[in-house]
Design a protein around this motif. Structure first.
Motif, PDB file in Angstrom:
ATOM      1  N   THR A 182      23.458  34.729 -40.208  1.00 14.09           N
ATOM      2  CA  THR A 182      22.648  34.087 -41.250  1.00 14.09           C
ATOM      3  C   THR A 182      21.220  34.617 -41.219  1.00 14.09           C
ATOM      4  O   THR A 182      20.609  34.851 -42.276  1.00 14.09           O
ATOM      5  CB  THR A 182      22.676  32.553 -41.067  1.00 14.09           C
ATOM      6  OG1 THR A 182      24.029  32.125 -41.200  1.00 14.09           O
ATOM      7  CG2 THR A 182      21.825  31.851 -42.113  1.00 14.09           C
TER       8      THR A 182
ATOM      9  N   ALA B 161      16.799  37.070 -32.318  1.00 13.70           N
ATOM     10  CA  ALA B 161      18.050  36.661 -32.979  1.00 13.70           C
ATOM     11  C   ALA B 161      18.780  37.869 -33.545  1.00 13.70           C
ATOM     12  O   ALA B 161      20.016  37.896 -33.584  1.00 13.70           O
ATOM     13  CB  ALA B 161      17.748  35.655 -34.088  1.00 13.70           C
TER      14      ALA B 161
ATOM     15  N   GLY C 233      23.685  35.861 -35.153  1.00 17.56           N
ATOM     16  CA  GLY C 233      22.581  36.428 -35.931  1.00 17.56           C
ATOM     17  C   GLY C 233      22.956  36.769 -37.366  1.00 17.56           C
ATOM     18  O   GLY C 233      22.188  37.431 -38.082  1.00 17.56           O
TER      19      GLY C 233
ATOM     20  N   ASN D  13      29.452  32.184 -33.439  1.00 11.79           N
ATOM     21  CA  ASN D  13      28.339  31.280 -33.760  1.00 11.79           C
ATOM     22  C   ASN D  13      27.084  31.743 -33.030  1.00 11.79           C
ATOM     23  O   ASN D  13      27.125  32.081 -31.844  1.00 11.79           O
ATOM     24  CB  ASN D  13      28.650  29.839 -33.314  1.00 11.79           C
ATOM     25  CG  ASN D  13      29.741  29.201 -34.160  1.00 11.79           C
ATOM     26  OD1 ASN D  13      30.622  28.532 -33.636  1.00 11.79           O
ATOM     27  ND2 ASN D  13      29.702  29.393 -35.463  1.00 11.79           N
ATOM     28  N   GLY D  14      25.976  31.757 -33.782  1.00 13.17           N
ATOM     29  CA  GLY D  14      24.696  32.104 -33.161  1.00 13.17           C
ATOM     30  C   GLY D  14      24.477  33.599 -32.977  1.00 13.17           C
ATOM     31  O   GLY D  14      23.494  34.014 -32.356  1.00 13.17           O
TER      32      GLY D  14
END
Ligand code: ATP
Length: 250
Positions: free
Chosen positions: A41, A16, A39, A36-37
């Motif tokens: 967070t 990630a 990495g 989005n996605g």
């Protein structure tokens, strides 16, 4: 100071976050942006010590998060996009609890101003269930700011706030940075990023595609000169027209 070196986080077979590095000096605001996605967070959760990196290191206020976890976390406030509150503590009890955890001596002097700053002065005795979504977010922010953190990590800090609350939150982040706090903030609101951030870290599929002040990023990509931050973001992340993005900086 926040210093991240070769940070990697794997979930099973998925990488990630893949070997990213950045530094945030006192007074700097780093904008962590990506689709989005990408990495973001995961990166913020590693910075906050909520999840353990698979490799690499994080230094907060000069302390290694793995080997000097207490000293490192003492410098930090992490404000997630979903406020995490205690069901059975009132607004004031939240602040007193946080003050004890962080060893804040002058809690009585601090509670009033922090509650006023976040417009929760008349909610001192309320439980989280009695607060609106935005008020819960404000309480989480109040808890984060109470101990005057030297490092501040924010995930979508404006979520749930009304326009007045957003304006005050932007002013609060800017004031904290001016006072010497090192700030990392992640947001899809590019106007917020443009207004507050002194440098950007653009992440895509766990990797750095651009890092530095916006002017430097544009210098490295002359074809983006004069374009809006939204255009620059879409080009760098390969989400613009054609979807190919621009070459990665060397
Ligand atoms: P968004 O903008 O949508 O919030 P993001 O940049 O914050 O995205 P992350 O939440 O860090 O992205 O997710 C990065 C990748 O890691 C995604 O592919 C996601 O599915 C995966 N991922 C995140 N958390 C976990 C987990 N606990 N277990 C397995 N995979 C995860």
């Amino acid at each position: 100071m926040i210093s991240v070196q070769s940070l990697t986080k794997r979930y099973g077979d998925l990488t990630a976050v893949d070997g990213i590095s950045f530094d945030v000096a006192p007074g700097e605001v780093l904008g962590l942006v990506g689709p989005n996605g990408a990495g973001k967070t995961t990166t913020l959760r590693c910075l906050a010590g909520i999840i353990r990196p698979s490799a690499g290191s994080v230094l907060l206020g000069g302390h290694d998060l793995e080997h000097q976890a207490v000293e490192a976390k003492r410098t930090l406030a992490f404000i997630p996009d979903e406020p995490q509150l205690f069901d059975y503590l009132t607004v004031e009890e939240h602040l007193r609890f946080i003050a004890r955890v962080y060893g804040v001596a002058d809690v009585d002097q601090r509670i009033g101003p922090v509650l006023e700053e976040l417009e929760l002065g008349d909610k001192r005795k309320s439980l989280p269930d009695e607060l609106s979504r935005g008020m819960k977010q404000k309480l989480a922010i109040a808890c984060g700011l109470l101990h005057d953190p030297r490092t501040l990590v924010l995930d979508e800090p404006l979520t749930g706030l009304d326009p007045g609350g957003m304006r005050r939150m932007r002013a609060t982040i800017a004031a904290r940075a001016r006072a010497g706090t090192a700030v990392v903030l992640s947001s899809h609101l590019l106007t917020l990023v443009e207004e507050l951030c002194t440098k950007l870290f653009v992440i895509r599929r766990g990797r750095c595609v651009a890092y530095g002040p916006l002017s430097q990023i544009v210098e490295a990509h002359p074809e983006l000169a004069g374009r809006s931050l939204e255009d620059i973001f879409l080009a760098l992340t390969g989400e613009g027209e054609g979807g190919n993005g621009v070459p990665r900086p060397a």
